[in-house]
Design an enzyme around this catalytic site. Structure first.
Site, PDB file in Angstrom:
ATOM      1  N   HIS A  93       0.830  -1.213   0.000  1.00 37.83           N
ATOM      2  CA  HIS A  93       0.000   0.000   0.000  1.00 37.83           C
ATOM      3  C   HIS A  93       0.856   1.251   0.000  1.00 37.83           C
ATOM      4  O   HIS A  93       2.042   1.222   0.326  1.00 37.83           O
ATOM      5  CB  HIS A  93      -0.968   0.036   1.197  1.00 37.83           C
ATOM      6  CG  HIS A  93      -0.334   0.082   2.550  1.00 37.83           C
ATOM      7  ND1 HIS A  93      -0.119  -1.030   3.325  1.00 37.83           N
ATOM      8  CD2 HIS A  93       0.117   1.126   3.294  1.00 37.83           C
ATOM      9  CE1 HIS A  93       0.416  -0.675   4.486  1.00 37.83           C
ATOM     10  NE2 HIS A  93       0.580   0.630   4.495  1.00 37.83           N
TER      11      HIS A  93
ATOM     12  N   GLU B  84      -7.670   4.244  10.043  1.00 38.77           N
ATOM     13  CA  GLU B  84      -7.251   3.989   8.662  1.00 38.77           C
ATOM     14  C   GLU B  84      -8.367   3.386   7.826  1.00 38.77           C
ATOM     15  O   GLU B  84      -9.236   2.692   8.341  1.00 38.77           O
ATOM     16  CB  GLU B  84      -6.052   3.051   8.654  1.00 38.77           C
ATOM     17  CG  GLU B  84      -6.321   1.800   9.460  1.00 38.77           C
ATOM     18  CD  GLU B  84      -5.302   0.723   9.222  1.00 38.77           C
ATOM     19  OE1 GLU B  84      -5.260   0.217   8.099  1.00 38.77           O
ATOM     20  OE2 GLU B  84      -4.580   0.379  10.153  1.00 38.77           O
TER      21      GLU B  84
ATOM     22  N   GLN C  97      -3.967   3.408   1.308  1.00 37.00           N
ATOM     23  CA  GLN C  97      -4.301   3.458   2.736  1.00 37.00           C
ATOM     24  C   GLN C  97      -4.413   4.928   3.157  1.00 37.00           C
ATOM     25  O   GLN C  97      -3.434   5.662   3.102  1.00 37.00           O
ATOM     26  CB  GLN C  97      -3.199   2.785   3.559  1.00 37.00           C
ATOM     27  CG  GLN C  97      -3.458   2.781   5.060  1.00 37.00           C
ATOM     28  CD  GLN C  97      -2.258   2.254   5.825  1.00 37.00           C
ATOM     29  OE1 GLN C  97      -1.167   2.807   5.713  1.00 37.00           O
ATOM     30  NE2 GLN C  97      -2.442   1.193   6.581  1.00 37.00           N
TER      31      GLN C  97
ATOM     32  N   HIS D 296       3.981   7.166   3.781  1.00 42.90           N
ATOM     33  CA  HIS D 296       4.924   6.042   3.685  1.00 42.90           C
ATOM     34  C   HIS D 296       4.543   5.130   2.524  1.00 42.90           C
ATOM     35  O   HIS D 296       3.437   5.204   1.999  1.00 42.90           O
ATOM     36  CB  HIS D 296       4.952   5.237   4.998  1.00 42.90           C
ATOM     37  CG  HIS D 296       3.687   4.515   5.334  1.00 42.90           C
ATOM     38  ND1 HIS D 296       2.702   5.057   6.126  1.00 42.90           N
ATOM     39  CD2 HIS D 296       3.229   3.289   4.987  1.00 42.90           C
ATOM     40  CE1 HIS D 296       1.710   4.186   6.258  1.00 42.90           C
ATOM     41  NE2 HIS D 296       1.998   3.103   5.572  1.00 42.90           N
TER      42      HIS D 296
ATOM     43  N   GLU E 117       7.585   0.679   5.113  1.00 43.37           N
ATOM     44  CA  GLU E 117       6.963  -0.344   5.958  1.00 43.37           C
ATOM     45  C   GLU E 117       7.037  -1.687   5.243  1.00 43.37           C
ATOM     46  O   GLU E 117       6.857  -1.747   4.027  1.00 43.37           O
ATOM     47  CB  GLU E 117       5.495   0.044   6.204  1.00 43.37           C
ATOM     48  CG  GLU E 117       4.692  -0.929   7.039  1.00 43.37           C
ATOM     49  CD  GLU E 117       3.197  -0.548   7.091  1.00 43.37           C
ATOM     50  OE1 GLU E 117       2.844   0.621   6.823  1.00 43.37           O
ATOM     51  OE2 GLU E 117       2.393  -1.448   7.375  1.00 43.37           O
TER      52      GLU E 117
HETATM   53  C1  MC0 Z   1       9.019  11.952  10.016  1.00 47.22           C
HETATM   54  N1  MC0 Z   1       9.981  12.131   9.114  1.00 47.22           N
HETATM   55  C2  MC0 Z   1       9.615  11.590   7.955  1.00 47.22           C
HETATM   56  C3  MC0 Z   1       8.334  11.055   8.189  1.00 47.22           C
HETATM   57  N2  MC0 Z   1       7.995  11.299   9.476  1.00 47.22           N
HETATM   58  N3  MC0 Z   1      10.237  11.499   6.773  1.00 47.22           N
HETATM   59  C4  MC0 Z   1       9.574  10.881   5.778  1.00 47.22           C
HETATM   60  N4  MC0 Z   1       8.335  10.347   5.921  1.00 47.22           N
HETATM   61  C5  MC0 Z   1       7.694  10.416   7.101  1.00 47.22           C
HETATM   62  N5  MC0 Z   1       6.494   9.882   7.229  1.00 47.22           N
HETATM   63  C6  MC0 Z   1      11.257  12.811   9.317  1.00 47.22           C
HETATM   64  C7  MC0 Z   1      11.058  14.257   9.742  1.00 47.22           C
HETATM   65  O1  MC0 Z   1      10.865  15.078   8.639  1.00 47.22           O
HETATM   66  C8  MC0 Z   1      12.354  14.531  10.455  1.00 47.22           C
HETATM   67  O2  MC0 Z   1      13.380  14.769   9.534  1.00 47.22           O
HETATM   68  C9  MC0 Z   1      12.647  13.217  11.159  1.00 47.22           C
HETATM   69  O3  MC0 Z   1      11.944  12.207  10.409  1.00 47.22           O
HETATM   70  C10 MC0 Z   1      12.134  13.204  12.587  1.00 47.22           C
HETATM   71  O4  MC0 Z   1      10.798  13.638  12.570  1.00 47.22           O
HETATM   72  P1  MC0 Z   1       9.886  13.850  13.847  1.00 47.22           P
HETATM   73  O5  MC0 Z   1       8.669  14.553  13.427  1.00 47.22           O
HETATM   74  O6  MC0 Z   1      10.713  14.435  14.962  1.00 47.22           O
HETATM   75  O7  MC0 Z   1       9.454  12.413  14.181  1.00 47.22           O
HETATM   76  P2  MC0 Z   1      10.055  11.306  15.118  1.00 47.22           P
HETATM   77  O8  MC0 Z   1      11.550  11.274  15.066  1.00 47.22           O
HETATM   78  O9  MC0 Z   1       9.407  11.412  16.460  1.00 47.22           O
HETATM   79  O10 MC0 Z   1       9.485  10.018  14.370  1.00 47.22           O
HETATM   80  C11 MC0 Z   1       9.792   9.712  13.035  1.00 47.22           C
HETATM   81  C12 MC0 Z   1       9.516   8.223  12.853  1.00 47.22           C
HETATM   82  C13 MC0 Z   1       8.042   7.989  13.300  1.00 47.22           C
HETATM   83  C14 MC0 Z   1       9.738   7.850  11.395  1.00 47.22           C
HETATM   84  C15 MC0 Z   1      10.483   7.408  13.738  1.00 47.22           C
HETATM   85  O11 MC0 Z   1       7.169   8.737  12.482  1.00 47.22           O
HETATM   86  C16 MC0 Z   1       7.653   6.554  13.308  1.00 47.22           C
HETATM   87  O12 MC0 Z   1       7.925   5.786  14.250  1.00 47.22           O
HETATM   88  N6  MC0 Z   1       6.979   6.082  12.223  1.00 47.22           N
HETATM   89  C17 MC0 Z   1       6.564   4.668  12.136  1.00 47.22           C
HETATM   90  C18 MC0 Z   1       5.166   4.474  12.656  1.00 47.22           C
HETATM   91  C19 MC0 Z   1       4.125   5.194  11.856  1.00 47.22           C
HETATM   92  O13 MC0 Z   1       4.421   6.033  11.006  1.00 47.22           O
HETATM   93  N7  MC0 Z   1       2.854   4.924  12.167  1.00 47.22           N
HETATM   94  C20 MC0 Z   1       1.694   5.503  11.464  1.00 47.22           C
HETATM   95  C21 MC0 Z   1       1.241   4.631  10.354  1.00 47.22           C
HETATM   96  P3  MC0 Z   1      14.496  15.887   9.779  1.00 47.22           P
HETATM   97  O14 MC0 Z   1      15.320  15.861   8.529  1.00 47.22           O
HETATM   98  O15 MC0 Z   1      13.716  17.151  10.012  1.00 47.22           O
HETATM   99  O16 MC0 Z   1      15.248  15.395  11.003  1.00 47.22           O
HETATM  100  S1  MC0 Z   1       0.633   3.115  11.001  1.00 47.22           S
HETATM  101  C22 MC0 Z   1       0.280   2.143   9.673  1.00 47.22           C
HETATM  102  O17 MC0 Z   1       0.450   2.537   8.561  1.00 47.22           O
HETATM  103  C23 MC0 Z   1      -0.279   0.765  10.028  1.00 47.22           C
HETATM  104  C24 MC0 Z   1      -1.615   0.922  10.680  1.00 47.22           C
HETATM  105  C25 MC0 Z   1      -0.366  -0.205   8.861  1.00 47.22           C
HETATM  106  O18 MC0 Z   1      -0.002   0.117   7.722  1.00 47.22           O
HETATM  107  O19 MC0 Z   1      -0.804  -1.358   9.092  1.00 47.22           O
END
Ligand code: MC0
Length: 141
Positions: free
Chosen positions: A7, A43, A59, A83, A133
């Protein structure tokens, strides 16, 4: 390792507004909706394609909380692609391979994803700024 694009995750402010737009634009249908509290999202999965190696979806993701990943993303960047998710047959061996090659895994072990899938995120910094992912789909999805 990768079997398909499972997705594309799109951050939206409101599912109620976004779903009809996607239905209208492409004739897609919502086949699953779920709240994932751990991920902080509500979602909707819209089926694009069913194939031998599994399904592909759009998604749509609405944040449940401002301090969730999608809530923070919307505040910083606004709505858009959040993502990309690739299908894998065996997520445990995929994660082991990525660990061996030195990638920064957000989830070192799989967590609960859509419709009973097992998922794990790889940090965007090692993959050209794209949050990535891996999805091991549940049977029949
Ligand atoms: C943050 N950043 C991204 C981003 N989110 N870059 C690209 N795509 C994204 N989606 C970048 C920011 O721009 C920043 O870059 C750096 O990462 C840190 O950002 P932050 O805002 O301080 O965020 P953090 O560090 O607290 O967390 C970023 C992180 C987090 C990727 C670790 O979003 C995470 O754990 N994501 C995985 C879980 C998730 O997204 N869940 C929702 C979908 P700079 O350069 O400024 O440092 S759940 C889902 O989809 C499930 C239900 C499913 O499919 O089954």
């Amino acid at each position: 390792m990768l079997t398909r694009i499972d997705h594309v995750g799109i951050a939206v402010v409101s599912l109620a507004e976004a779903i009809p737009r996607y239905e209208e634009a492409f004739g897609l249908k919502v086949v699953h909706q779920e709240d994932n509290d751990r991920q902080g999202v509500r979602e909707a999965m819209l089926l694009v394609h069913s194939g031998e190696v599994g399904n592909s979806y759009v998604q749509l993701l609405e944040p449940l909380r401002e301090d969730s990943p999608v809530g923070k993303f919307l505040a910083k960047r606004g709505p858009g692609i959040h993502h990309i998710a690739y299908g894998v047959a065996d997520i445990d061996s995929a994660l082991a391979a990525l660990t061996t090659t030195g990638f920064d895994l957000v989830n070192k072990t799989p967590v609960h994803g859509t419709a009973g899938s097992r998922i794990a995120f790889v940090h965007p910094k090692g993959l050209g700024g794209v949050l990535t992912e891996l999805v091991e789909a549940a049977e029949g999805h």
